[in-house]
Design a protein around this motif. Sequence first.
Motif, PDB file in Angstrom:
ATOM      1  N   GLY A 140       0.377  -1.415  -0.124  1.00 57.89           N
ATOM      2  CA  GLY A 140       0.098   0.497  -0.155  1.00 57.89           C
ATOM      3  C   GLY A 140       1.067   1.206  -0.324  1.00 57.89           C
ATOM      4  O   GLY A 140       1.792   1.019   0.289  1.00 57.89           O
ATOM      5  N   GLY A 141       0.247   2.673  -0.719  1.00 55.90           N
ATOM      6  CA  GLY A 141       0.771   3.463  -0.491  1.00 55.90           C
ATOM      7  C   GLY A 141       1.304   4.084  -2.183  1.00 55.90           C
ATOM      8  O   GLY A 141       1.673   2.934  -2.404  1.00 55.90           O
ATOM      9  N   ALA A 142       1.427   5.499  -2.307  1.00 55.90           N
ATOM     10  CA  ALA A 142       2.404   5.851  -3.783  1.00 55.90           C
ATOM     11  C   ALA A 142       3.713   6.020  -3.080  1.00 55.90           C
ATOM     12  O   ALA A 142       4.251   5.896  -2.229  1.00 55.90           O
ATOM     13  N   VAL A 143       4.419   5.620  -4.257  1.00 58.83           N
ATOM     14  CA  VAL A 143       6.109   5.592  -4.495  1.00 58.83           C
ATOM     15  C   VAL A 143       6.261   6.497  -3.164  1.00 58.83           C
ATOM     16  O   VAL A 143       7.350   6.410  -3.032  1.00 58.83           O
ATOM     17  N   GLY A 144       6.119   8.109  -3.766  1.00 58.05           N
ATOM     18  CA  GLY A 144       6.154   9.258  -2.545  1.00 58.05           C
ATOM     19  C   GLY A 144       6.256   9.232  -0.924  1.00 58.05           C
ATOM     20  O   GLY A 144       7.612   9.301  -0.276  1.00 58.05           O
ATOM     21  N   ASP A 145       5.612   7.589  -0.591  1.00 50.74           N
ATOM     22  CA  ASP A 145       5.567   7.752   0.602  1.00 50.74           C
ATOM     23  C   ASP A 145       5.807   6.708   0.908  1.00 50.74           C
ATOM     24  O   ASP A 145       5.995   6.028   2.043  1.00 50.74           O
ATOM     25  N   ARG A 146       6.813   5.682   0.270  1.00 51.04           N
ATOM     26  CA  ARG A 146       7.664   4.926   1.004  1.00 51.04           C
ATOM     27  C   ARG A 146       9.536   5.262   1.301  1.00 51.04           C
ATOM     28  O   ARG A 146       9.528   6.181   1.231  1.00 51.04           O
ATOM     29  N   THR A 147       9.357   4.702   2.297  1.00 54.80           N
ATOM     30  CA  THR A 147      10.350   4.638   2.966  1.00 54.80           C
ATOM     31  C   THR A 147      11.186   3.700   3.419  1.00 54.80           C
ATOM     32  O   THR A 147      10.513   2.330   3.475  1.00 54.80           O
ATOM     33  N   PHE A 148      12.722   3.218   3.111  1.00 56.48           N
ATOM     34  CA  PHE A 148      13.537   1.704   2.649  1.00 56.48           C
ATOM     35  C   PHE A 148      13.323   1.663   4.488  1.00 56.48           C
ATOM     36  O   PHE A 148      13.810   2.146   5.398  1.00 56.48           O
ATOM     37  N   LYS A 149      13.255   0.136   4.470  1.00 56.05           N
ATOM     38  CA  LYS A 149      13.798  -0.780   5.968  1.00 56.05           C
ATOM     39  C   LYS A 149      14.690  -1.580   5.764  1.00 56.05           C
ATOM     40  O   LYS A 149      14.645  -2.352   4.700  1.00 56.05           O
ATOM     41  N   GLN A 150      15.724  -1.430   6.712  1.00 55.72           N
ATOM     42  CA  GLN A 150      16.789  -2.341   6.478  1.00 55.72           C
ATOM     43  C   GLN A 150      16.431  -4.134   6.223  1.00 55.72           C
ATOM     44  O   GLN A 150      17.081  -4.718   4.859  1.00 55.72           O
ATOM     45  N   GLU A 151      15.285  -4.560   7.211  1.00 53.19           N
ATOM     46  CA  GLU A 151      14.667  -5.977   6.102  1.00 53.19           C
ATOM     47  C   GLU A 151      14.300  -5.946   5.381  1.00 53.19           C
ATOM     48  O   GLU A 151      14.021  -6.948   4.385  1.00 53.19           O
ATOM     49  N   TYR A 152      14.601  -4.903   4.401  1.00 54.32           N
ATOM     50  CA  TYR A 152      13.326  -4.869   3.270  1.00 54.32           C
ATOM     51  C   TYR A 152      14.733  -6.202   2.292  1.00 54.32           C
ATOM     52  O   TYR A 152      15.214  -6.392   1.419  1.00 54.32           O
ATOM     53  N   ALA A 153      16.184  -5.539   2.996  1.00 54.07           N
ATOM     54  CA  ALA A 153      17.573  -5.556   2.212  1.00 54.07           C
ATOM     55  C   ALA A 153      18.415  -7.161   3.023  1.00 54.07           C
ATOM     56  O   ALA A 153      18.581  -7.558   2.028  1.00 54.07           O
ATOM     57  N   GLY A 154      18.388  -7.202   3.833  1.00 55.85           N
ATOM     58  CA  GLY A 154      18.890  -8.109   4.478  1.00 55.85           C
ATOM     59  C   GLY A 154      20.018  -7.536   5.657  1.00 55.85           C
ATOM     60  O   GLY A 154      19.572  -6.759   6.254  1.00 55.85           O
ATOM     61  N   SER A 155      20.901  -8.562   5.822  1.00 57.37           N
ATOM     62  CA  SER A 155      22.102  -7.712   6.488  1.00 57.37           C
ATOM     63  C   SER A 155      22.561  -6.904   6.743  1.00 57.37           C
ATOM     64  O   SER A 155      23.028  -6.089   5.209  1.00 57.37           O
ATOM     65  N   ILE A 156      23.084  -6.038   7.711  1.00 56.73           N
ATOM     66  CA  ILE A 156      24.086  -4.993   7.189  1.00 56.73           C
ATOM     67  C   ILE A 156      24.848  -4.844   6.412  1.00 56.73           C
ATOM     68  O   ILE A 156      25.618  -4.464   5.885  1.00 56.73           O
TER      69      ILE A 156
END
Length: 434
Positions: free
Chosen positions: A236-252
């Motif tokens: 949900g949400g438009a592109v401009g509403d999205r913020t990156f979360k580390q958990e989307y990518a994996g480990s640091i």
Amino acid sequence: TTLALATTLAVSALIPVHAEVADTTVNWTREQVSKIELNKDNTLPYTDVSKLEKFTEDYHVWDSWPLTDRDGNIASIKGWKVLFALSAPNNVLPGKVHDIATIRYFYSKNGKDWTLGGTLFPEGASLGSREWAGSAMMDDGKIHAFYTATGHRGQEHLTFEQRLAMATGDIVADSKGVRFENWGDHKIILEPDGKYYQTREQAQQGEGGGYAFRDPMWFKDPKTDKEYILFEGNSGGAVGDRTFKQEYAGSIEYTSKNPVPAGAVHANGNIGIAEVVDGDPSNLKMLPPLLEANYVNEELERPHIVVKDNKYYLFTDTHINKYAEGLQGPEGLYGFVSDTLFGGYEPLNESGLVLANPPENPYQAYSWLVLPNLSVVGFAHFGDIGDMSIGDIGHQPDEFQFEHFGGTLPPTVKLSIKGDTTKIGKEYSPGWIK
Ligand code: FRU
């Protein structure tokens, strides 16, 4: 007041409306996808598609699904099996097929030799200006047919709005074959809420990004007997509403070596689920997504679950060009395993890749569906489609055209599964289901 309104709008535009997720929503991460590798256990043998016998003379066929019973087993009515497929007459301009997609059905005694029965619904009955993929379940002599109503019936310019729809009818089977009669009203059973699932309006705000709300798939949980519809969505949400979360990518550790490109924000595919209320398949309660691929992949198509050895195997299809910037993967079938229906999904084979086209024919087949006995059906492309595939829809300009296109059913392939690993096995005749 105009000024006050303008100020409110400006301020609210600065506050990101985070896409809502539940604790049980799992991420398919960039790190997992980076482990994708083609090998002999996941790569389909090369098929010379031009030599395949056409599944049916007069129509292109692509996404297909069998009639099942309420538990999800392949149904048999007076010894007949039934297979549904999206279809379009094979004499239309190639670019037109999605615009006039119609569900047709086939019946067979042996699950190999299929006879075309006709269209699933009478002409003009379904909602939407065309019918996209779904599923069909039979209970007590009735068929509950789920499909995607794409666009709106009667519209002058095709739109790509997608809504989950269904109708219930009678199944009539005799020694000559199967037909469907006495359909009730067609109903829209689910539309995106904008919170868990992106609406078409949100998809149109800002630049790019996918939009899908389609492919309703019946699922009954054998552990709880609760019933669900799975579907393809976008977070949900438009592109401009999205913020990156580390958990989307994996480990640091992974992201420190592999920074996430800003353009990855456009990918927000998810696998949706809704619960059937009081045993009425048209009464659905929307639930948070089972899985999301934010910053990873834009389209998780035709999601479905097979339960084996007390584990839930969640499968989905995606395309080469649906990966977020910086990631690569083949046209393939992907899967995840969990001990519970909600939460806990881990990618099969570490990356998620279960079945891929051979590199020498990267668009050979698509839209794979794993049946309860782990045989996998899909469709094959014949003709040159350039670097586009038939699934490139739902977000394209409405005038988007395919170069050349044809679809038929390729050999059914057997899958074997052990815990969290899978292997491609034998091939069977095209369109074979058991
Ligand atoms: C997969 C797919 C489905 C959709 C259909 C439309 O091949 O993209 O998600 O329902 O094709 O033709």
